[in-house]
Design a protein around this motif. Structure first.
Motif, PDB file in Angstrom:
ATOM      1  N   TYR A   1     -94.110  51.341 -47.474  1.00 29.41           N
ATOM      2  CA  TYR A   1     -94.493  50.604 -46.270  1.00 29.41           C
ATOM      3  C   TYR A   1     -93.455  50.750 -45.164  1.00 29.41           C
ATOM      4  O   TYR A   1     -93.361  49.901 -44.281  1.00 29.41           O
ATOM      5  CB  TYR A   1     -94.719  49.125 -46.636  1.00 29.41           C
ATOM      6  CG  TYR A   1     -95.600  49.009 -47.856  1.00 29.41           C
ATOM      7  CD1 TYR A   1     -96.953  49.338 -47.787  1.00 29.41           C
ATOM      8  CD2 TYR A   1     -95.075  48.637 -49.090  1.00 29.41           C
ATOM      9  CE1 TYR A   1     -97.763  49.286 -48.913  1.00 29.41           C
ATOM     10  CE2 TYR A   1     -95.878  48.582 -50.213  1.00 29.41           C
ATOM     11  CZ  TYR A   1     -97.217  48.910 -50.124  1.00 29.41           C
ATOM     12  OH  TYR A   1     -98.014  48.872 -51.239  1.00 29.41           O
TER      13      TYR A   1
ATOM     14  N   ILE B   1    -109.297  42.029 -55.635  1.00 23.51           N
ATOM     15  CA  ILE B   1    -108.621  42.644 -54.488  1.00 23.51           C
ATOM     16  C   ILE B   1    -109.086  44.081 -54.299  1.00 23.51           C
ATOM     17  O   ILE B   1    -109.363  44.521 -53.173  1.00 23.51           O
ATOM     18  CB  ILE B   1    -107.096  42.558 -54.654  1.00 23.51           C
ATOM     19  CG1 ILE B   1    -106.656  41.094 -54.552  1.00 23.51           C
ATOM     20  CG2 ILE B   1    -106.380  43.421 -53.612  1.00 23.51           C
ATOM     21  CD1 ILE B   1    -105.182  40.862 -54.729  1.00 23.51           C
TER      22      ILE B   1
ATOM     23  N   ASN C   1     -95.985  44.095 -44.902  1.00 27.45           N
ATOM     24  CA  ASN C   1     -96.432  45.235 -45.687  1.00 27.45           C
ATOM     25  C   ASN C   1     -97.952  45.371 -45.668  1.00 27.45           C
ATOM     26  O   ASN C   1     -98.490  46.479 -45.711  1.00 27.45           O
ATOM     27  CB  ASN C   1     -95.923  45.119 -47.126  1.00 27.45           C
ATOM     28  CG  ASN C   1     -94.434  45.398 -47.220  1.00 27.45           C
ATOM     29  OD1 ASN C   1     -93.811  45.856 -46.266  1.00 27.45           O
ATOM     30  ND2 ASN C   1     -93.847  45.113 -48.369  1.00 27.45           N
ATOM     31  N   VAL C   2     -98.660  44.235 -45.611  1.00 29.47           N
ATOM     32  CA  VAL C   2    -100.122  44.294 -45.479  1.00 29.47           C
ATOM     33  C   VAL C   2    -100.502  45.004 -44.185  1.00 29.47           C
ATOM     34  O   VAL C   2    -101.389  45.869 -44.164  1.00 29.47           O
ATOM     35  CB  VAL C   2    -100.723  42.872 -45.518  1.00 29.47           C
ATOM     36  CG1 VAL C   2    -102.192  42.912 -45.105  1.00 29.47           C
ATOM     37  CG2 VAL C   2    -100.598  42.274 -46.907  1.00 29.47           C
TER      38      VAL C   2
ATOM     39  N   ILE D   1     -97.611  45.500 -52.266  1.00 25.18           N
ATOM     40  CA  ILE D   1     -97.036  44.966 -51.033  1.00 25.18           C
ATOM     41  C   ILE D   1     -95.772  44.137 -51.253  1.00 25.18           C
ATOM     42  O   ILE D   1     -95.105  43.783 -50.296  1.00 25.18           O
ATOM     43  CB  ILE D   1     -98.065  44.122 -50.254  1.00 25.18           C
ATOM     44  CG1 ILE D   1     -98.508  42.913 -51.087  1.00 25.18           C
ATOM     45  CG2 ILE D   1     -99.243  44.975 -49.822  1.00 25.18           C
ATOM     46  CD1 ILE D   1     -99.321  41.915 -50.302  1.00 25.18           C
TER      47      ILE D   1
ATOM     48  N   SER E   1    -102.110  48.873 -56.209  1.00 28.78           N
ATOM     49  CA  SER E   1    -102.628  48.096 -55.084  1.00 28.78           C
ATOM     50  C   SER E   1    -102.549  48.901 -53.780  1.00 28.78           C
ATOM     51  O   SER E   1    -103.050  50.010 -53.689  1.00 28.78           O
ATOM     52  CB  SER E   1    -101.864  46.767 -54.972  1.00 28.78           C
ATOM     53  OG  SER E   1    -102.519  45.879 -54.092  1.00 28.78           O
ATOM     54  N   GLY E   2    -101.867  48.361 -52.749  1.00 24.39           N
ATOM     55  CA  GLY E   2    -101.789  49.044 -51.457  1.00 24.39           C
ATOM     56  C   GLY E   2    -101.046  50.358 -51.484  1.00 24.39           C
ATOM     57  O   GLY E   2    -101.178  51.171 -50.565  1.00 24.39           O
TER      58      GLY E   2
ATOM     59  N   ILE F   1    -100.224  48.717 -44.377  1.00 21.35           N
ATOM     60  CA  ILE F   1    -101.366  49.369 -45.028  1.00 21.35           C
ATOM     61  C   ILE F   1    -102.455  49.678 -44.006  1.00 21.35           C
ATOM     62  O   ILE F   1    -103.042  50.772 -43.996  1.00 21.35           O
ATOM     63  CB  ILE F   1    -101.930  48.479 -46.155  1.00 21.35           C
ATOM     64  CG1 ILE F   1    -100.924  48.350 -47.299  1.00 21.35           C
ATOM     65  CG2 ILE F   1    -103.257  49.048 -46.679  1.00 21.35           C
ATOM     66  CD1 ILE F   1    -101.360  47.377 -48.385  1.00 21.35           C
TER      67      ILE F   1
ATOM     68  N   PHE G   1     -94.564  39.849 -46.989  1.00 24.45           N
ATOM     69  CA  PHE G   1     -95.827  40.361 -47.518  1.00 24.45           C
ATOM     70  C   PHE G   1     -96.786  40.695 -46.388  1.00 24.45           C
ATOM     71  O   PHE G   1     -97.479  41.724 -46.431  1.00 24.45           O
ATOM     72  CB  PHE G   1     -96.451  39.334 -48.469  1.00 24.45           C
ATOM     73  CG  PHE G   1     -95.692  39.136 -49.738  1.00 24.45           C
ATOM     74  CD1 PHE G   1     -95.885  39.981 -50.822  1.00 24.45           C
ATOM     75  CD2 PHE G   1     -94.773  38.115 -49.855  1.00 24.45           C
ATOM     76  CE1 PHE G   1     -95.177  39.805 -51.997  1.00 24.45           C
ATOM     77  CE2 PHE G   1     -94.058  37.924 -51.032  1.00 24.45           C
ATOM     78  CZ  PHE G   1     -94.266  38.777 -52.098  1.00 24.45           C
ATOM     79  N   LEU G   2     -96.846  39.858 -45.367  1.00 22.74           N
ATOM     80  CA  LEU G   2     -97.720  40.134 -44.232  1.00 22.74           C
ATOM     81  C   LEU G   2     -97.320  41.427 -43.539  1.00 22.74           C
ATOM     82  O   LEU G   2     -98.177  42.195 -43.082  1.00 22.74           O
ATOM     83  CB  LEU G   2     -97.683  38.965 -43.244  1.00 22.74           C
ATOM     84  CG  LEU G   2     -98.339  37.659 -43.711  1.00 22.74           C
ATOM     85  CD1 LEU G   2     -98.167  36.582 -42.649  1.00 22.74           C
ATOM     86  CD2 LEU G   2     -99.808  37.874 -44.025  1.00 22.74           C
TER      87      LEU G   2
END
Length: 308
Positions: free
Chosen positions: A100, A228, A128-129, A66, A175-176, A132, A125-126
């Protein structure tokens, strides 16, 4: 605990706005009002590693976590990509894909986000979260998968990939990025007819995407210390063994998924999978161990006498 209501009061509205805006790009793409960007900025190559004068053994597409918000790699992702290129110069490596952004638009290059980054970098970051979770949402997942799959296919063509050439394509995701990698499979197979090998590193994904047809295999690199990834396996019902009909569980029963333990690596920090600082009992850093593991898996599809 007096700080919790304050944090909730500040982050709550932000998360609500992000949840509403996160669908914006994929809807623009679907409606045909915006087309994904194709060109890269000056100085950013379409691929690194094996040059155009020699055919690569494989194309490796790195889909970052992310922190990805530019065409260039994040700090940790950049270390992994550089280590892979140094150890395997016969690979052609792409790291510029925007996992993203269905419109292939780097977040940090947008004027409004440049201002936000200076004052509240956490929001990047939020954003890109939330992307996801849009990619995992059953309402938007097919659209998101098609958009980012087409983005990856376009970047591979510009890097020299010839459809139906039989040259393997490796999707290495951290990760994501695993949510995007598992979703891009169908579109990549349709556009390029490429043999696909998936490698997830601490993969955070919902397990809903179908992996039984196009990929050669999915290798899950994980660790008992990766909290995570465990959250993702707990959060999404499609990852639960009880949901036998999910894409993830069908692939497991078909023998398409192999788990590799990278203990005692963690997801983030000085003991992360990509950390060059902490040494393992054999003297290698976590970065060196992860690099060696990834390349050993890639060699299973590039070696002339290796398994398909």
């Amino acid at each position: 605990m007096t700080w919790f209501p304050l944090v909730a009061l500040v982050l709550g509205p932000v998360l609500l706005v992000e949840a509403l805006l996160a669908r914006y790009e994929v809807m623009l793409y679907t409606a045909g009002w915006r087309s994904p960007g194709a060109d890269l900025p000056p100085g950013v190559p379409y691929a690194r590693g094996a040059g155009p004068d020699r055919p690569p053994a494989a194309y490796l597409v790195y889909l970052d976590g992310i922190g990805k918000r530019r065409f260039t790699d994040t700090r940790d992702g950049g270390q992994l990509v550089k280590a892979l290129i140094a150890a395997a110069p016969d690979l052609r490596v792409l790291g510029q894909v925007q996992p993203y952004s269905p419109l292939a638009a780097p977040l940090a290059d947008r004027p409004v986000w440049v201002r936000i980054r200076r004052h509240a970098g956490l929001l990047l970051f939020l954003h890109n979260v939330m992307q996801i979770f849009v990619a995992a949402d059953r309402r938007y997942r097919p659209l998101y998968n098609r958009a980012v799959g087409a983005q990856i296919a376009g970047q591979l063509r510009r890097a020299g990939y010839r459809p139906d050439s039989g040259v393997p394509v490796v999707l290495l995701s951290y990760s994501g990025g695993a949510q995007v990698a598992t979703g891009a499979v169908a579109e990549l197979h349709a556009q390029l007819g490429a043999p696909l090998l998936l490698i997830t590193l601490g993969g955070f994904h919902n397990g809903a995407n179908d992996l039984t047809r196009a990929p050669l295999h999915l290798h899950q690199l994980t660790s008992a210390h990766d909290r995570i990834e465990r959250v993702g396996a707990w959060l999404f019902p499609q990852r639960w063994p009880l949901l036998r009909g999910s894409g993830w569980n069908r692939a497991r029963r078909a023998g398409k998924i192999t788990v590799h333990r990278l203990d005692p690596a963690t997801h983030l920090g000085r003991r992360s999978y990509i950390s060059p600082h902490t040494r393992r009992p054999d003297g290698r850093s976590h970065l060196e161990h992860t690099t060696d593991t990834v390349l050993a898996l890639v060699r299973t599809v590039t070696a002339a006498d290796g398994p398909p």
